[in-house]
Design an enzyme around this catalytic site. Structure first.
Site, PDB file in Angstrom:
ATOM      1  N   LYS A 226     -32.836 -25.800   1.934  1.00  0.00           N
ATOM      2  CA  LYS A 226     -31.443 -25.642   1.541  1.00  0.00           C
ATOM      3  C   LYS A 226     -30.746 -26.965   1.828  1.00  0.00           C
ATOM      4  O   LYS A 226     -30.686 -27.411   2.976  1.00  0.00           O
ATOM      5  CB  LYS A 226     -30.781 -24.511   2.335  1.00  0.00           C
ATOM      6  CG  LYS A 226     -29.266 -24.405   2.124  1.00  0.00           C
ATOM      7  CD  LYS A 226     -28.664 -23.347   3.039  1.00  0.00           C
ATOM      8  CE  LYS A 226     -27.137 -23.341   2.985  1.00  0.00           C
ATOM      9  NZ  LYS A 226     -26.560 -22.340   3.927  1.00  0.00           N
TER      10      LYS A 226
ATOM     11  N   ASP B  46     -27.376 -28.978   1.817  1.00  0.00           N
ATOM     12  CA  ASP B  46     -25.920 -28.878   1.810  1.00  0.00           C
ATOM     13  C   ASP B  46     -25.301 -30.183   1.311  1.00  0.00           C
ATOM     14  O   ASP B  46     -26.014 -31.116   0.950  1.00  0.00           O
ATOM     15  CB  ASP B  46     -25.444 -28.524   3.219  1.00  0.00           C
ATOM     16  CG  ASP B  46     -24.235 -27.618   3.223  1.00  0.00           C
ATOM     17  OD1 ASP B  46     -23.471 -27.634   2.240  1.00  0.00           O
ATOM     18  OD2 ASP B  46     -24.043 -26.871   4.214  1.00  0.00           O
TER      19      ASP B  46
ATOM     20  N   SER C 116     -26.649 -26.954  -2.818  1.00  0.00           N
ATOM     21  CA  SER C 116     -25.240 -26.597  -2.631  1.00  0.00           C
ATOM     22  C   SER C 116     -24.315 -27.418  -3.515  1.00  0.00           C
ATOM     23  O   SER C 116     -23.092 -27.287  -3.429  1.00  0.00           O
ATOM     24  CB  SER C 116     -24.841 -26.780  -1.159  1.00  0.00           C
ATOM     25  OG  SER C 116     -25.561 -25.898  -0.330  1.00  0.00           O
TER      26      SER C 116
ATOM     27  N   ASP D  37     -18.451 -20.331   1.379  1.00  0.00           N
ATOM     28  CA  ASP D  37     -19.263 -19.571   2.327  1.00  0.00           C
ATOM     29  C   ASP D  37     -18.743 -18.154   2.496  1.00  0.00           C
ATOM     30  O   ASP D  37     -17.531 -17.916   2.555  1.00  0.00           O
ATOM     31  CB  ASP D  37     -19.242 -20.245   3.702  1.00  0.00           C
ATOM     32  CG  ASP D  37     -20.046 -21.527   3.728  1.00  0.00           C
ATOM     33  OD1 ASP D  37     -20.684 -21.861   2.714  1.00  0.00           O
ATOM     34  OD2 ASP D  37     -20.022 -22.198   4.776  1.00  0.00           O
TER      35      ASP D  37
END
Length: 440
Positions: A155, A157, A189, A218
C-alpha cells in the site's frame, strides 16, 4: 438494469489492467490502521501497539477462527512499522524493538499459515506518520527490498509529496514491483490525493498500473464516516464504477465492523454496500475479542459470495425514494444479481413496497434469498413484495435468474403481496437447483 446488462457488463470489464494476475476478485483480509493507528507504546500497551506480536495474533485468528477459508488472507501492516533511519545500504528496515524478527520473518509466519503479508510505504519524503518515505531515487531499492522480504502487497500512500512526484513515482513503483519477479499486489493512494475525479485522476492509467486504489478520504469509526464515503462513491458511480473490474478495484477503505462506532444494523449496511461496490474487504478490528454478532456479519457466506463474484462488476444505486429508502443493484455471474434496500430513516422500521419489474427486471419468476435472515421467497416480476428495513439498516437480496413456470411445483402459488420479512409468505420450490454450490 435488465438482466441482459450483466452479459454486456462482463464484456466491458475485459479492458487493460495491471498484468500481474493478482486480485481477480476484491481482496479480503485485515489491516491495522483504523483500529490501531500509530500506537507504538509497547511498554504500556503491549497488546495493541504496532509490533510483530500484533500481526502474529491477527494471523493466528485468521487461520484458526474460520476467516482464511472464507477468503480473508491478507494481514496488512500499515504506517509506523519502520525504523526512523534506513540501513547502511539505504534500505528500509523494521523497528528493531517492535519487530525484532524483521519483516521477512513475519512474512514467513503468514505464509506458513496460508496467509499473505501486506506492507505500507509512502510516495514522498516521509510517511504520514513521519517515518521514512520512498523518494524517486529509492523506488527500485524499496521494491526489491519488499520482494526480498517475501511481501505480497504494497500500500503506497502519498503524504509529503506533490503532484509531479506522484505522477512519476506511482507508475515507476508499479514497474519496479513487476521487475522483481515476485507477485506483489499494488494499492495506490494516488487518486485520493488528487480529489478522486477526472480530469485530475486518470482512471485508465490507474487500471494499468494498480490493483486497487484509494479514491477518497480515510474512514473513521463512525456511521457518519461510513455513510459519507458510501455516498461519494454512489454519487460518482457513473465515473468510478465502470473503471473497476478483475485485478483493478476502487477502494472505499476499511471495514470498521466489530469496533465501537456502528450498531448491528449499521454494520450490516457497511458490509452490504461494500459488497455492492465490489470493494476490497479489509477489516480493521480486534479479531481476538470480536463479538459473535460482528463475526456473523463479516463471515456471512452468501454476502461474501456476492462480494467475490468473478464477473467483478461494480454495482450502482438505482433509486433514492422520498421515503428515505435507497435501492442498490449489482449484476452477478450466471444472470444473478444482488439488491440492497437501505434506510436513511431514523424513526422506525419502514415497510417498502416494490416489484422487480419496477426495478427493470425482465419478465419471469424469481427466487430471492435474504442474505442476513436466510429467508427465501419466490415472486413474479410484476408481483408486489414488501421489505421491512430498519433505520440505517439494510435488506439484502440475492436474486436468482428467472425460472420457467414448468419448473415450479404444480401447487405453487404466487402471492400478489409477498412479504420478505415474514416466513409465512415464502415458497421454497426448487431451492436446491437454484443455489450455487457453496453459496449457503
Amino acid at each position: 438494469m435488465h438482466l441482459a446488462v450483466a452479459t454486456l457488463a462482463s464484456a466491458l470489464v475485459c479492458t487493460l489492467a495491471l498484468d500481474n494476475g493478482l486480485m481477480r476478485t476484491p481482496p479480503m483480509g485485515w489491516l491495522a490502521w483504523e483500529r490501531y493507528r500509530c500506537d507504538i507504546d509497547c511498554e504500556r500497551d503491549p497488546k495493541n501497539c504496532i509490533s510483530e506480536n500484533l500481526f502474529k495474533d491477527m494471523a493466528d485468528r485468521l487461520s484458526e477462527d474460520g476467516w482464511r477459508e472464507l477468503g480473508y488472507v491478507y494481514v496488512n501492516v500499515d504506517d509506523c512499522w519502520s525504523s526512523m533511519e534506513r540501513d547502511e545500504q539505504g534500505r528500509l528496515q523494521a523497528d528493531p524493538k517492535r519487530f525484532p524478527g524483521g519483516i521477512a520473518s513475519l512474512a514467513r509466519y503468514m505464509h506458513d499459515r496460508g496467509l499473505k503479508l501486506g506492507i505500507y510505504g509512502d510516495m514522498g519524503t516521509h510517511t504520514c506518520g513521519g517515518y521514512p518515505g520512498t523518494n524517486l531515487d529509492q523506488i527500485e531499492t524499496d521494491a526489491q527490498t519488499f520482494a526480498d522480504w517475501g511481501v505480497d502487497m504494497l500500500k503506497l500512500d502519498g503524504c509529503y509529496s506533490n503532484e509531479s512526484v506522484q505522477a512519476e513515482g506511482y507508475p515507476r513503483m508499479s514497474k519496479a514491483l513487476n521487475a522483481t519477479g515476485r507477485p506483489i499486489a499494488y494499492s495506490c493512494s494516488w487518486p485520493a490525493y488528487r480529489g478522486g475525479l477526472p480530469p485530475k485522476v486518470n482512471y485508465t492509467q490507474l487500471g494499468e498500473i494498480c490493483n486497487l486504489w484509494r479514491n477518497y478520504g480515510d474512514i473513521q469509526d463512525s456511521w457518519d464516516s461510513v455513510l459519507s464515503i458510501s455516498d461519494w462513491f454512489f454519487k460518482n458511480q457513473d465515473i468510478v464504477g465502470p473503471v473497476a473490474g478483475p485485478g483493478k478495484w476502487n477502494d472505499p477503505d476499511m471495514l470498521v465492523i466489530g469496533d465501537f462506532g456502528l450498531s448491528t444494523d449499521q454494520s450490516r449496511s457497511q458490509m452490504a454496500l461494500w459488497a455492492i461496490m465490489a470493494a476490497p474487504l479489509f477489516m480493521s478490528n480486534d479479531l481476538r475479542t470480536i463479538s459473535s454478532g460482528a463475526r456473523a456479519i463479516l463471515q456471512n457466506k452468501a454476502l461474501i459470495s456476492i462480494s467475490q463474484d468473478p464477473m467483478g462488476v461494480q454495482g450502482k444505486r438505482l433509486l433514492q425514494e422520498k421515503s428515505g429508502i435507497d435501492v442498490y443493484w449489482r449484476p452477478l455471474s450466471d444472470n444473478g444479481s444482488a439488491l440492497v434496500f437501505f434506510s436513511r430513516r431514523h424513526d422506525m422500521p419502514y415497510r417498502h413496497q416494490t416489484s422487480l419489474s419496477k426495478l427493470n427486471y425482465t419478465t419471469g419468476i424469481y427466487k430471492m434469498y435474504e442474505v442476513f435472515t436466510g429467508k427465501v421467497g419466490t415472486v413474479e416480476d410484476t408481483s408486489e413484495f414488501t421489505v421491512s428495513v430498519n433505520p440505517s439498516g439494510v435488506v439484502m437480496l440475492y436474486v436468482f435468474p428467472p425460472v420457467k413456470r414448468r419448473r415450479l411445483h404444480a401447487n405453487a402459488k404466487l402471492h400478489a403481496n409477498a412479504k420478505l420479512h415474514g416466513p409465512a409468505h415464502f415458497h421454497h420450490h426448487d431451492l436446491d437447483d437454484a443455489v450455487p454450490p457453496g453459496f449457503l
